[in-house]
Write an enzyme that holds these catalytic residues in place. Structure first.
Site, PDB file in Angstrom:
ATOM      1  N   ASP A 187       6.569   9.528  -6.620  1.00  0.00           N
ATOM      2  CA  ASP A 187       7.740  10.307  -6.125  1.00  0.00           C
ATOM      3  C   ASP A 187       8.953   9.897  -6.825  1.00  0.00           C
ATOM      4  O   ASP A 187      10.086  10.651  -6.532  1.00  0.00           O
ATOM      5  CB  ASP A 187       7.870   9.930  -4.601  1.00  0.00           C
ATOM      6  CG  ASP A 187       6.792  10.505  -3.684  1.00  0.00           C
ATOM      7  OD1 ASP A 187       6.043  11.365  -4.278  1.00  0.00           O
ATOM      8  OD2 ASP A 187       6.999  10.664  -2.453  1.00  0.00           O
TER       9      ASP A 187
ATOM     10  N   GLY B 137       0.733  -1.386   0.064  1.00  0.00           N
ATOM     11  CA  GLY B 137       0.025   0.148   0.161  1.00  0.00           C
ATOM     12  C   GLY B 137       0.939   1.262   0.125  1.00  0.00           C
ATOM     13  O   GLY B 137       0.228   2.490  -0.218  1.00  0.00           O
TER      14      GLY B 137
ATOM     15  N   HIS C 253     -23.767  33.312   1.669  1.00  0.00           N
ATOM     16  CA  HIS C 253     -23.478  34.344   2.704  1.00  0.00           C
ATOM     17  C   HIS C 253     -23.998  33.768   4.236  1.00  0.00           C
ATOM     18  O   HIS C 253     -25.390  33.250   4.130  1.00  0.00           O
ATOM     19  CB  HIS C 253     -24.140  35.761   2.434  1.00  0.00           C
ATOM     20  CG  HIS C 253     -23.858  36.730   3.621  1.00  0.00           C
ATOM     21  ND1 HIS C 253     -22.709  37.429   4.190  1.00  0.00           N
ATOM     22  CD2 HIS C 253     -24.812  37.129   4.548  1.00  0.00           C
ATOM     23  CE1 HIS C 253     -23.027  38.039   4.936  1.00  0.00           C
ATOM     24  NE2 HIS C 253     -24.079  37.899   5.356  1.00  0.00           N
TER      25      HIS C 253
HETATM   26  C1  LIG Z   1       4.472  11.974   6.633  1.00  0.00           C
HETATM   27  C2  LIG Z   1       4.259  12.120   5.283  1.00  0.00           C
HETATM   28  C3  LIG Z   1       2.836  12.833   5.126  1.00  0.00           C
HETATM   29  C4  LIG Z   1       2.455  13.108   3.868  1.00  0.00           C
HETATM   30  N1  LIG Z   1       1.090  13.611   3.629  1.00  0.00           N
HETATM   31  C5  LIG Z   1       0.714  14.101   2.492  1.00  0.00           C
HETATM   32  C6  LIG Z   1      -0.378  14.653   2.436  1.00  0.00           C
HETATM   33  O1  LIG Z   1      -1.147  15.078   3.014  1.00  0.00           O
HETATM   34  N2  LIG Z   1      -0.885  14.875   0.900  1.00  0.00           N
HETATM   35  C7  LIG Z   1      -0.186  14.567  -0.096  1.00  0.00           C
HETATM   36  O2  LIG Z   1      -0.510  14.987  -1.245  1.00  0.00           O
HETATM   37  N3  LIG Z   1       1.147  13.985   0.090  1.00  0.00           N
HETATM   38  C8  LIG Z   1       1.373  13.570   1.363  1.00  0.00           C
HETATM   39  N4  LIG Z   1       2.603  12.812   1.390  1.00  0.00           N
HETATM   40  C9  LIG Z   1       3.369  12.498   0.095  1.00  0.00           C
HETATM   41  C10 LIG Z   1       2.814  11.167  -0.441  1.00  0.00           C
HETATM   42  O3  LIG Z   1       2.732  10.063   0.722  1.00  0.00           O
HETATM   43  C11 LIG Z   1       3.835  10.583  -1.451  1.00  0.00           C
HETATM   44  O4  LIG Z   1       3.750  11.467  -2.541  1.00  0.00           O
HETATM   45  C12 LIG Z   1       2.975   9.494  -2.137  1.00  0.00           C
HETATM   46  O5  LIG Z   1       2.466   8.629  -1.203  1.00  0.00           O
HETATM   47  C13 LIG Z   1       4.042   8.702  -3.089  1.00  0.00           C
HETATM   48  O6  LIG Z   1       3.533   7.618  -3.757  1.00  0.00           O
HETATM   49  P1  LIG Z   1       4.220   6.707  -4.728  1.00  0.00           P
HETATM   50  O7  LIG Z   1       3.175   5.893  -5.348  1.00  0.00           O
HETATM   51  O8  LIG Z   1       4.986   7.511  -5.727  1.00  0.00           O
HETATM   52  O9  LIG Z   1       5.296   5.992  -3.671  1.00  0.00           O
HETATM   53  P2  LIG Z   1       5.008   4.898  -2.483  1.00  0.00           P
HETATM   54  O10 LIG Z   1       3.633   5.173  -2.102  1.00  0.00           O
HETATM   55  O11 LIG Z   1       6.197   5.393  -1.616  1.00  0.00           O
HETATM   56  O12 LIG Z   1       4.967   3.716  -2.935  1.00  0.00           O
HETATM   57  C14 LIG Z   1       6.488   3.317  -3.429  1.00  0.00           C
HETATM   58  C15 LIG Z   1       6.527   1.715  -3.022  1.00  0.00           C
HETATM   59  O13 LIG Z   1       7.755   1.085  -3.587  1.00  0.00           O
HETATM   60  C16 LIG Z   1       8.301   0.065  -2.584  1.00  0.00           C
HETATM   61  N5  LIG Z   1       9.624   0.080  -3.449  1.00  0.00           N
HETATM   62  C17 LIG Z   1      10.393   1.153  -3.505  1.00  0.00           C
HETATM   63  N6  LIG Z   1      11.614   0.338  -4.241  1.00  0.00           N
HETATM   64  C18 LIG Z   1      11.267  -0.749  -4.305  1.00  0.00           C
HETATM   65  C19 LIG Z   1      12.012  -1.791  -4.851  1.00  0.00           C
HETATM   66  N7  LIG Z   1      13.177  -1.606  -5.420  1.00  0.00           N
HETATM   67  N8  LIG Z   1      11.425  -3.200  -4.757  1.00  0.00           N
HETATM   68  C20 LIG Z   1      10.185  -3.268  -4.387  1.00  0.00           C
HETATM   69  N9  LIG Z   1       9.477  -2.608  -3.946  1.00  0.00           N
HETATM   70  C21 LIG Z   1      10.125  -1.106  -3.845  1.00  0.00           C
HETATM   71  C22 LIG Z   1       8.150   0.872  -1.559  1.00  0.00           C
HETATM   72  O14 LIG Z   1       8.330  -0.072  -0.387  1.00  0.00           O
HETATM   73  C23 LIG Z   1       6.997   1.308  -1.328  1.00  0.00           C
HETATM   74  O15 LIG Z   1       5.954   0.814  -0.709  1.00  0.00           O
HETATM   75  C24 LIG Z   1       3.191  12.589   2.630  1.00  0.00           C
HETATM   76  C25 LIG Z   1       4.449  11.994   2.711  1.00  0.00           C
HETATM   77  C26 LIG Z   1       4.838  11.766   3.994  1.00  0.00           C
HETATM   78  C27 LIG Z   1       6.123  11.011   4.262  1.00  0.00           C
END
Ligand SMILES: Cc1cc2nc3c(=O)[nH]c(=O)nc-3n(C[C@H](O)[C@H](O)[C@H](O)COP(=O)(O)OP(=O)(O)OC[C@H]3O[C@@H](n4cnc5c(N)ncnc54)[C@H](O)[C@@H]3O)c2cc1C
Ligand SMILES: NC(=O)c1ccc[n+]([C@@H]2O[C@H](COP(=O)([O-])OP(=O)(O)OC[C@H]3O[C@@H](n4cnc5c(N)ncnc54)[C@H](O)[C@@H]3O)[C@@H](O)[C@H]2O)c1
Length: 467
Positions: free
Chosen positions: A312, A47, A452
């Site tokens: 990200d 997740g 309002h």
């Molecule tokens: C404390 C906190 C609060 C936040 N609050 C907000 C908010 O309020 N609003 C907002 O818009 N954003 C918020 N963010 C940012 C948001 O959480 C991220 O931008 C978003 O979750 C990124 O999603 P993603 O799918 O790119 O990566 P992720 O959700 O990080 O998923 C990447 C997954 O890949 C896995 N992974 C990585 N490398 C490998 C590999 N080589 N092999 C297997 N698995 C791997 C990781 O374990 C992870 O589970 C927050 C972030 C943090 C840390």
């Protein structure tokens, strides 16, 4: 029967699609993928960040913090109330008692899926569209999606000190509420956790290298936030940590300006690094930029044929709504012949990316700051409207909230909107819509009714105040 995920299985297993990361990546396989074989790789908790350690749990803590704050501020409105106790362990249990099952159920759903195979381990590229897991299983795929997210950056002197520290990954599961939390960093995460822990009763010190907290915001919003923050929290700006000493229950932090801070827990919130550097980019044939992000084009294609990236790991925004948007684009483009023709591919739209900080007061923005608009050569008109000068803000006796709108003089084109105050992330949404649909300030203000005496009148009055 041979376990296809076992290292003993020497022939590479082939899939139509392989997805690295189960944050936004897990949303890709929908019903249109039912006839395709999909491999899903996750080295951490199923997740990803937003669900397990990011947006969702932090906002559940923020909501509880708002409840505590409302009780503390009640006397101003003629209501006497007090907080008898903050049951930290019950707060933790409420949050993760709801979240952990979602992660577990999500993983189970994919494990039981007829076309999905879950590999619960780290994976890297070892060749063109060829992956190898930490235990040695080889996988090839026609198309691969890198949705590997980012990780917390920890400054070297803290990492090397041997002193226990926390990041956003584990600070929400502390065994008890700290009496004094020391936070290093002055960005989103620092601002949100400072609010949460101080509302629960912890003393909060913040150490920020820059000259202000949240300094990338529009200067008027940042100035207002810093003024208010210094009244509630022990804020140290323009300084860095030189020495850290302590153990699991006590931490002493010495700063470059000579200050010493003593606390009982240390939270490091100094930014997040894209996970592009841990994927075998050279073997996979895709480029990284100077910050370690996977380079993508507007179709979310990397420089390697058949490989997409999103979220990200490739985006400078590091926001979930951006990752979601990019995921929707990739979900479509995987179903097309993306390297033969770009004619019918979906494009990502990063023109008006909003952001919100769920601190105290809340903050939200979209578009250009006043300085950015002037630097871009616009003839700028600016209005800052106080919450307290519209009816609902006056009823609240609000003396903190501001709505600032930056527009182009003459055309009324809205260039940026910046709000600090109660419900800022909700109030800004019509301004995001106006900018996205090219609705100018005058038509937005006078082309519709404003209820309002509701709080959005602060937006209406800011629009009307523009020249
Ligand atoms: C404390 C906190 C609060 C936040 N609050 C907000 C908010 O309020 N609003 C907002 O818009 N954003 C918020 N963010 C940012 C948001 O959480 C991220 O931008 C978003 O979750 C990124 O999603 P993603 O799918 O790119 O990566 P992720 O959700 O990080 O998923 C990447 C997954 O890949 C896995 N992974 C990585 N490398 C490998 C590999 N080589 N092999 C297997 N698995 C791997 C990781 O374990 C992870 O589970 C927050 C972030 C943090 C840390
Ligand atoms: N509400 C939200 O949307 C939300 C909430 C939390 C996190 N996030 C995302 O997570 C990302 C990471 O958040 P973050 O707060 O860690 O990063 P950030 O980039 O927002 O802030 C990092 C801060 O740490 C400071 N810093 C860096 N190195 C330092 C050092 N050695 N000593 C002292 N200070 C130092 C920087 O000056 C800056 O103030 C954000 O960019 C944001 O996109 C979003």
């Amino acid at each position: 029967m041979t376990d296809p995920t076992s290292p003993q299985h020497l022939d590479p297993q082939h899939f139509d699609v392989a997805i690295i990361g189960t944050g936004s990546g897990n949303s890709i396989p929908d019903e249109r993928y039912a006839d395709m074989s999909v491999a899903i790789f996750e080295e951490g908790v199923f997740g990803g960040t937003c669900l397990n350690v990011g947006c969702i749990p932090t906002k559940m803590y923020v909501y509880a913090a708002e409840v505590a704050r409302t009780i503390r501020d009640a006397a101003k409105y003629g209501i006497d109330a007090r907080i008898d106790a903050v049951r930290w362990n019950d707060i933790v249990d409420r949050v993760f008692g709801r979240i952990d099952p979602i992660a577990a159920n999500g993983e189970q759903y994919r494990r039981e899926g007829s076309n999905t195979t879950v590999f619960a381990e780290h994976v890297t590229f070892v060749g063109d569209r060829t992956l190898e897991t930490a235990s040695g299983a080889r996988i090839t795929a026609d198309q691969i999606v890198i949705a590997a997210g980012s990780r917390a950056i920890v400054p070297e002197q803290i990492a090397a000190s041997g002193v226990p520290f926390h990041t956003s990954d584990d600070v929400m599961r502390l065994p008890e509420l700290p009496k004094h939390l020391v936070i290093v960093g002055g960005g989103f995460i620092a601002a949100e956790f400072a609010h949460v822990f101080s509302a629960f009763g912890s003393t909060v010190s913040i150490v920020c290298r820059g000259d202000a907290l949240l300094r990338r915001l529009d200067h008027d919003i940042s100035a207002q936030f810093n003024t208010l923050a210094r009244k509630k929290w022990d804020v140290h700006t323009g300084t860095t940590v030189t020495t850290v000493r302590g153990d699991a229950t006590r931490v002493t932090v010495e700063l470059s300006d000579g200050t010493t801070i003593e606390g009982d827990a240390l939270l490091v919130a100094t930014g997040r690094q894209a996970n592009g550097d841990r994927l075998g980019a050279a073997a996979g044939g895709f480029d990284l930029d100077d910050d370690g992000r996977v380079v993508v084009d507007e179709f979310q294609r990397t420089t390697a044929t058949g490989v997409f990236a999103l979220g990200d790991v490739s985006s400078p925004y590091q926001l979930k709504h951006v990752a979601n948007h990019e995921q929707r684009v990739v979900t479509e483009n995987l179903l097309r012949d993306a390297w033969a023709s770009t004619d019918d591919l979906e494009r990502t739209d990063h023109r008006f990316v909003p952001a919100a900080v769920f601190t105290d007061p809340q903050i939200a923005d979209v578009g250009l700051t006043e300085h950015e608009a002037r630097d871009a050569g616009y003839d700028v008109s600016v209005k800052i409207q106080s919450y307290g000068d519209v009816a609902y803000g006056w009823a609240m006796e609000d003396d903190e909230g501001l709505c600032k709108i930056v527009a182009e003089r003459g055309t009324g084109k809205i260039l940026g909107a910046h709000i600090i105050g109660v419900h800022a992330p909700t109030l800004i949404q019509p301004l995001i819509q106006a900018m996205t649909t090219d609705l100018d300030a005058h038509r937005m203000a006078r082309g519709q009714y404003w209820i309002h005496p509701a709080l959005p009148e602060v937006v209406e009055n800011a629009l009307l105040g523009l020249e």
